[in-house]
Scaffold this motif. Structure first.
Motif, mmCIF file in Angstrom:
data_model
loop_
_atom_site.group_PDB
_atom_site.id
_atom_site.type_symbol
_atom_site.label_atom_id
_atom_site.label_comp_id
_atom_site.label_asym_id
_atom_site.label_seq_id
_atom_site.Cartn_x
_atom_site.Cartn_y
_atom_site.Cartn_z
ATOM 1 N N MET A 59 32.132 30.627 50.404
ATOM 2 C CA MET A 59 33.311 31.865 50.824
ATOM 3 C C MET A 59 33.030 32.861 49.852
ATOM 4 O O MET A 59 32.989 32.522 48.541
ATOM 5 C CB MET A 59 34.843 31.263 50.720
ATOM 6 C CG MET A 59 35.737 32.138 51.486
ATOM 7 S SD MET A 59 37.403 31.555 51.665
ATOM 8 C CE MET A 59 36.885 30.004 52.785
ATOM 9 N N VAL A 60 32.621 34.099 50.188
ATOM 10 C CA VAL A 60 32.560 35.141 49.590
ATOM 11 C C VAL A 60 33.718 36.060 49.278
ATOM 12 O O VAL A 60 34.279 36.687 50.374
ATOM 13 C CB VAL A 60 31.344 36.137 50.031
ATOM 14 C CG1 VAL A 60 31.093 37.454 49.163
ATOM 15 C CG2 VAL A 60 30.029 35.521 50.383
ATOM 16 N N THR A 61 34.339 36.034 48.097
ATOM 17 C CA THR A 61 35.822 36.447 47.969
ATOM 18 C C THR A 61 35.624 37.839 46.820
ATOM 19 O O THR A 61 34.576 38.367 46.438
ATOM 20 C CB THR A 61 36.675 35.385 47.009
ATOM 21 O OG1 THR A 61 36.089 35.098 45.901
ATOM 22 C CG2 THR A 61 36.530 33.949 48.294
ATOM 23 N N GLY A 62 36.941 38.227 46.634
ATOM 24 C CA GLY A 62 36.961 39.365 45.481
ATOM 25 C C GLY A 62 38.191 38.993 44.659
ATOM 26 O O GLY A 62 38.742 38.065 44.840
ATOM 27 N N ARG A 63 38.524 40.090 44.017
ATOM 28 C CA ARG A 63 39.563 40.310 43.338
ATOM 29 C C ARG A 63 41.017 39.930 44.177
ATOM 30 O O ARG A 63 41.239 40.314 45.248
ATOM 31 C CB ARG A 63 40.078 41.423 42.607
ATOM 32 C CG ARG A 63 39.071 41.904 41.611
ATOM 33 C CD ARG A 63 39.376 43.045 40.806
ATOM 34 N NE ARG A 63 40.653 43.059 40.032
ATOM 35 C CZ ARG A 63 41.461 44.199 39.992
ATOM 36 N NH1 ARG A 63 40.876 45.474 40.095
ATOM 37 N NH2 ARG A 63 42.509 43.982 39.320
#
Length: 303
Positions: A59-63
């Protein structure tokens, strides 16, 4: 075709978007965690990957996306409380998400678009073909689109994208493919792609929807792809290069999907998805459908 290509086992799910269309609900809650009936949207997507045989999920996530990781992790306190209460049904539901797949996470530091998010997966994917699933598109499990796409890629090599016919006035909302027929009625050869064209300039009414099976050569192209529409690195632009030159990473094919798709990226479609899925549930459907009929025939008349 009978040629065999490497088996696909990895799925990539970009999930770094801000979800601005759902503010203020997404101010502190990732849009992927918004419930569709009683499961977050992202769980449907992971379940689809697993059903297609892809049990290694990045999973490519962020803040502010930590709740995604927590959802697919164990919650020992909650599990213990449910076990002590003897609530086996809810305990199984809680444990289901943590047992689905082998989950991995990487952060997309800068919001540079879908192409950049896919590029963030390169160290994990390596030199293997892989799938990309966008969380805004929920595909009904009774219509195994991804499984069919994996099958086509393993037979034909290269990359495979999901296509759906849309009305000409809607094509500007999607990536659009120029296609030619093949011997399989649901498979087309893709010769070109354009991101969100005007209806007059669209090469067809085949829209790209959020499922891809990609050859790893896409990473090399993405590293040199300049920002395109919206100032972002577009996956469509990189796929266009693959479609234009098969010597880079093989051909690009499309699987034409005619099944049930629920678009949760739009508020109206999100609500419609909940209603449709709730109506079809064995545990909720009969009572909910009866209420819905009464609401439409009686209460709606008063509005």
């Amino acid at each position: 075709m009978t040629q065999s290509h490497p088996r696909i086992s990895k799925a990539v799910i970009p999930a770094a978007g801000l979800g601005t269309r759902f503010l203020p609900a997404t101010k502190a809650t990732p849009k992927e965690m918004l419930p569709v009936v009683d499961k977050p949207a992202i769980q449907y997507v992971v379940e689809e990957a697993v059903a297609a045989g892809l049990d290694d999920v990045l999973m490519v996530t962020g803040r502010n996306k930590r709740p995604l990781e927590d959802h697919f992790d164990r919650n020992y306190e909650l599990e213990s409380a449910l076990e002590q209460k003897g609530d086996a049904e809810r305990l199984a539901k809680v444990q289901e998400s943590s047992d689905l797949a082998t989950m991995h996470y990487v952060r997309q530091g800068d919001p540079k678009g879908l192409g950049h998010a896919v590029l963030c997966a390169a160290p994990h994917v390596g030199d293997e073909p892989f799938a990309v699933l966008l969380g805004d598109d929920l595909i009904d499990p009774r219509d195994p689109l991804l499984r069919r796409m994996v099958e086509v890629q393993e037979q034909r090599g290269g990359s495979v994208i999901a296509l759906m016919e849309v009305a000409p006035e809607q094509i500007h909302l999607y990536g659009c493919a120029a296609v030619a027929t093949t011997e399989d009625s649901d498979v087309v050869k893709v010769s070109g792609l354009v991101e969100k064209p005007d209806a007059a300039e669209a090469p067809s009414n085949y829209a790209v929807i959020g499922r891809y099976v990609l050859d790893p050569h896409i990473f090399g192209i993405l590293r040199t792809t300049e920002p395109g529409r919206g100032g972002e690195i577009q996956l469509t632009d990189a796929l266009q290069q693959l479609a234009a030159d098969e010597t880079i990473g093989g051909p690009v094919h499309g699987v034409v999907f005619k099944g049930r798709r629920y678009d949760t990226g739009d508020r109206g479609d999100y609500l419609r998805a909940i209603v449709r899925l709730a109506c079809e549930r064995e545990d909720l459907g009969p009572e909910f459908r009866a209420w819905l009929r009464r609401y439409v025939t009686e209460e709606m008349q008063q509005l």
